[in-house]
Design an enzyme around this catalytic site. Structure first.
Site, mmCIF file in Angstrom:
data_model
loop_
_atom_site.group_PDB
_atom_site.id
_atom_site.type_symbol
_atom_site.label_atom_id
_atom_site.label_comp_id
_atom_site.label_asym_id
_atom_site.label_seq_id
_atom_site.Cartn_x
_atom_site.Cartn_y
_atom_site.Cartn_z
ATOM 1 N N SER A 172 -7.368 9.940 3.824
ATOM 2 C CA SER A 172 -8.660 9.701 3.472
ATOM 3 C C SER A 172 -9.372 10.017 4.818
ATOM 4 O O SER A 172 -10.795 10.168 4.492
ATOM 5 C CB SER A 172 -8.035 7.725 3.726
ATOM 6 O OG SER A 172 -7.262 7.534 3.059
ATOM 7 N N ARG A 173 -8.943 10.274 6.203
ATOM 8 C CA ARG A 173 -9.422 11.048 6.773
ATOM 9 C C ARG A 173 -10.552 12.275 6.203
ATOM 10 O O ARG A 173 -11.016 12.685 7.107
ATOM 11 C CB ARG A 173 -9.129 11.678 8.024
ATOM 12 C CG ARG A 173 -9.236 10.047 8.116
ATOM 13 C CD ARG A 173 -8.422 9.770 10.488
ATOM 14 N NE ARG A 173 -8.391 8.696 10.954
ATOM 15 C CZ ARG A 173 -6.950 7.728 11.355
ATOM 16 N NH1 ARG A 173 -6.191 7.844 10.850
ATOM 17 N NH2 ARG A 173 -7.145 6.868 12.100
ATOM 18 N N GLN A 211 5.835 7.543 11.899
ATOM 19 C CA GLN A 211 5.573 6.231 11.397
ATOM 20 C C GLN A 211 6.813 5.900 10.678
ATOM 21 O O GLN A 211 6.986 5.006 10.458
ATOM 22 C CB GLN A 211 4.177 6.030 10.524
ATOM 23 C CG GLN A 211 3.903 4.518 9.775
ATOM 24 C CD GLN A 211 2.991 4.989 8.767
ATOM 25 O OE1 GLN A 211 1.507 4.353 9.771
ATOM 26 N NE2 GLN A 211 2.210 5.673 7.923
ATOM 27 N N HIS A 267 -2.004 7.358 -1.738
ATOM 28 C CA HIS A 267 -1.189 5.909 -2.391
ATOM 29 C C HIS A 267 -1.230 5.909 -3.797
ATOM 30 O O HIS A 267 -0.111 5.207 -3.787
ATOM 31 C CB HIS A 267 -3.056 5.589 -2.067
ATOM 32 C CG HIS A 267 -2.963 5.770 -0.468
ATOM 33 N ND1 HIS A 267 -4.633 6.313 -0.740
ATOM 34 C CD2 HIS A 267 -3.066 5.382 0.824
ATOM 35 C CE1 HIS A 267 -5.029 6.423 1.083
ATOM 36 N NE2 HIS A 267 -3.810 5.932 1.953
#
Ligand code: PAJ
Length: 279
Positions: free
Chosen positions: A190-191, A157, A34
């Site tokens: 994040s996972r 995405q 990020h």
């Protein structure tokens, strides 16, 4: 300077005082992936809007919406550290305190990018890309960025958003950004924190496999297909496929740029990764 805004009314007022801006949409629990988007945005714009919103519309009924890590305080600290390295910069962090700030009650609009949204990842997670396109459209409408930054980590995405912007003729540049990996090769996510140390170690298989596919594509396409079919005997792969990087078509016979997209299931965690190969 970093300013935290939690209401949409306040966001609209703030936006009126800024001219050209970059925008980084996220769901928070920030890591270097990020931050690399924020750094690029800050290198191109003095003012950057950064959203942190765990969007309920993109999670299926049995997915991890409730346990998705929410770490706002730490996220803001990381943003402050990053912004501090860019003199005179301004970062507006928009973290709506309630989903109703983003989706007013009874709202029933959905943005759906047909075809792409129901292919591959979209087939496994029905409605996921509609949820993504709908929230990103809504955020674009509120924030009106000049450029928005997306990681190529979530390649499908990225294509969905690019297509939406093209179809709706939105005056926004979509900047794709390279995947940031841990030293050993695992794509940051994040996972990843759902993984045990053993699972994390075992997950290196994904980036190693993608590297191997890359090497094979460059030498022999037929052999690559055999290698992929052999690899897929491990039932933990949700998919491992070569697609045209522009059209996402499975017909890659004429493709100059190929994306190899993969999802591997490690316990209950789905790990997404891909690699871009030019020939
Ligand atoms: P999130 O998973 O938080 O990711 C936010 C952005 O960071 C996405 O553009 C994603 O591709 C990028 N990103 C994540 N991991 C990365 C990595 N290792 N390297 C480079 N970029 C990485 O993607 C979403 O949130 C949501 O779907 C969102 C677009 C915010 C809509 O809700």
């Amino acid at each position: 300077m970093v300013k935290l805004i939690t209401s949409t009314t306040e966001l609209r007022t703030e936006r009126q005082s800024d001219s050209k801006i970059g925008f980084v949409p996220t769901m928070g629990n920030l890591h270097q992936g990020h931050i690399s988007l924020l750094e690029r945005a800050l290198s191109e714009y003095q003012t950057v809007y950064f959203s942190i919103f765990v969007n309920p519309k993109q999670f299926g009924p049995n997915e991890d919406f409730n346990r998705y890590p929410r770490t706002l305080e730490n996220d803001v600290k990381l943003i402050e550290e990053t912004a501090g390295r860019f003199p005179n910069s301004k970062v507006v962090v928009y973290s709506p305190k309630d989903p109703k700030e983003v989706f007013p009650e009874n709202d029933n609009q959905t943005i759906s990018v047909h075809g792409l949204s129901t292919d591959l990842e979209g087939k496994i997670r029905p409605g996921h890309f509609d949820g993504v396109a709908t929230v990103v459209y809504r955020l674009f409408e509120l924030i009106k960025p000049d450029t928005a930054y997306f990681g190529l980590k979530d390649y499908q995405q990225y294509l969905v958003i690019r297509q939406m912007v093209k179809d709706l003729a939105l005056p926004i540049k979509i900047q794709g950004m390279p995947i940031i990996r841990e030293l050993a090769g695992l794509a940051m996510s994040s996972r990843n924190q759902y993984l045990s140390p053993e699972q994390k170690q075992a997950s290196l298989l994904i980036s190693r496999t993608l590297k191997e596919v890359e090497k094979k594509i460059k030498s022999n396409l037929a052999e690559t297909k055999t290698y992929i079919n052999e690899t897929l005997k491990d039932p933990n792969w949700d998919y491992l496929e070569m697609r045209d990087a522009e059209t996402f078509s499975p017909d890659i016979s004429q493709s100059k740029n190929i994306t190899v997209v993969a999802v591997y299931r490690m316990g209950t965690t789905r790990l997404l990764d891909n690699i871009q190969v030019s020939r």
